[in-house]
Write an enzyme that holds these catalytic residues in place. Sequence first.
Site, PDB file in Angstrom:
ATOM      1  N   HIS A 417      37.733  16.352  12.390  1.00 23.37           N
ATOM      2  CA  HIS A 417      37.361  17.410  13.435  1.00 23.37           C
ATOM      3  C   HIS A 417      38.269  18.270  14.047  1.00 23.37           C
ATOM      4  O   HIS A 417      37.901  19.177  14.837  1.00 23.37           O
ATOM      5  CB  HIS A 417      36.346  16.705  14.541  1.00 23.37           C
ATOM      6  CG  HIS A 417      37.095  16.315  15.809  1.00 23.37           C
ATOM      7  ND1 HIS A 417      38.239  15.250  15.406  1.00 23.37           N
ATOM      8  CD2 HIS A 417      36.939  16.202  17.077  1.00 23.37           C
ATOM      9  CE1 HIS A 417      38.711  14.932  16.659  1.00 23.37           C
ATOM     10  NE2 HIS A 417      38.073  15.508  17.610  1.00 23.37           N
ATOM     11  N   LYS A 491      41.580  27.490  29.115  1.00 25.53           N
ATOM     12  CA  LYS A 491      41.655  26.012  29.454  1.00 25.53           C
ATOM     13  C   LYS A 491      41.573  25.564  30.599  1.00 25.53           C
ATOM     14  O   LYS A 491      41.806  26.547  31.524  1.00 25.53           O
ATOM     15  CB  LYS A 491      42.932  25.420  28.698  1.00 25.53           C
ATOM     16  CG  LYS A 491      42.798  25.211  27.000  1.00 25.53           C
ATOM     17  CD  LYS A 491      43.938  24.535  26.764  1.00 25.53           C
ATOM     18  CE  LYS A 491      43.591  22.902  27.011  1.00 25.53           C
ATOM     19  NZ  LYS A 491      42.660  22.556  26.018  1.00 25.53           N
TER      20      LYS A 491
END
Length: 498
Positions: A417, A491
């Site tokens: 992933h 973020k």
Amino acid sequence: MDTTNQMLTITGESTAELNVGDTHSPIRVIGNNAIRQTFDDQTLTQAINCRLAPGVSDVVLNPDAHVGYGAPVGCVMVSPTHVYPGPVGVDIKCSMSLLQTNVPADAIAEPTVRRKLIQAIGKRVPSGAGRGQRHVPKSRTVDGRLGFQVATEGASKNVLKKLGIPKDWAGRCEDAFHTAPDGSSDTLAARLEWMGRKRDSLDRLESKYRQLGSYGGGNHFGEAEIVHVDQDPENRAIAESFGLQHGHVAFLSHCGSRGLGHDLAMGQFGSMKSSFQKQGLAFPAGDSQLVYAEADSENGRLYLCDMAMGANFATVNHLLINQLVLEAFRDVFPSVQGNLVYFISHNIVRREDVGGQTQWVHRKGATRAFPAGHPGLARTPFAETGHPILLPGNPRDGSSVMVAKPGASHSAFSVNHGAGRRMSRTKAKKMLSQYTIDNNLTEHDVMSNCRQYPLDEAPDAYKDFAEVLASVKQAGLATEVARLQAKFVIKDGAPADD
């Protein structure tokens, strides 16, 4: 580690097997020599525990594998009969999505333009653990009624209309919605109504609904990327069929089901653990994080209901983020157009055909990889190519869009992933230099909304992305059709949800 390689039988340039005894098939391991050195003994022990757990027929360890909750992050666990919450995790349906715009790369070359985009996105999309729509001025309002619909219907036409999301984006999802095991959304609605009647739970549920359209903390992010389509004619044709535009800006997102998924998962862990204790059952390898239920039992059906609701929330969360990001781009580039390339999960359990048998495929930090012609892609836009595989690396080294090859059958039609951690968060904070990390991103012309980039999320806290991708290619699982180069990152430094 030398001890790691001694435990593995090498079967190819980037494939190996981990033997778990004469009565069980070995664990299939994907990774070249450089990647195999990153597997510590605890990761391999967790993989072995998974393979020996009741009802498990197959385990695959991907090149991004590292220690996780019961099962390694970066593993695939297959069972014809049982479901395991641990190999899904607490951030149910944590996923990747990619929005392609028609903004050319040179339009965001200037830092002032990127700063405007960061600010515009920040006014619409909150980031950080516990944060939701109330923290920003231009998000969508999600009340209890709409939140209930999102959790029980997923990306239905009605939900998309209410949130102002293009209805055709549902066709660009790995799964646009999830139902109860009986195939009904009504069963999910009854389950959620029951939850809402419990003391103080309705207010808590509605507070989680209000996180729709937001990023969590830790490794959840949004990145503006420049698309570099592979120059090989076949790969380029596939990339263009996905809707990727060479030399233009795309936006890559990583997040999941937020607080709602976390609460649903933790409730299931508690319920299953209590059931084990009442029955006097032993946890696999003595690890309560590997608690399980037979899929057709009451506990199994309740878990699958709760997972479905978390997965529905994650799906719509991504779609709403992409719509809000597109609106933010229009603050700076009024005529911009954008389309969803794909949305794909990596913390989920699904019923799939594996080895000619319908089984429960658990992907924990692992991504589905169906190649062209796979029955699971029938009547989708990707039937003749395979679907896009979205693999985040890190802001410095870029990310990748791949497509599966027939060899993906070797790994239960799954790949990694992302890059996978090589340092724990604690070790990264102790070992890495803030000055070096921030300077390194500046040298690579990557901006962020952080005053100081989180050390535990720094590129050097993760594995060598080039070696990870090389392992996938060398193992014959997938091929790269485009590379993404980060230009700015959204973020938050709060603890990760997963």
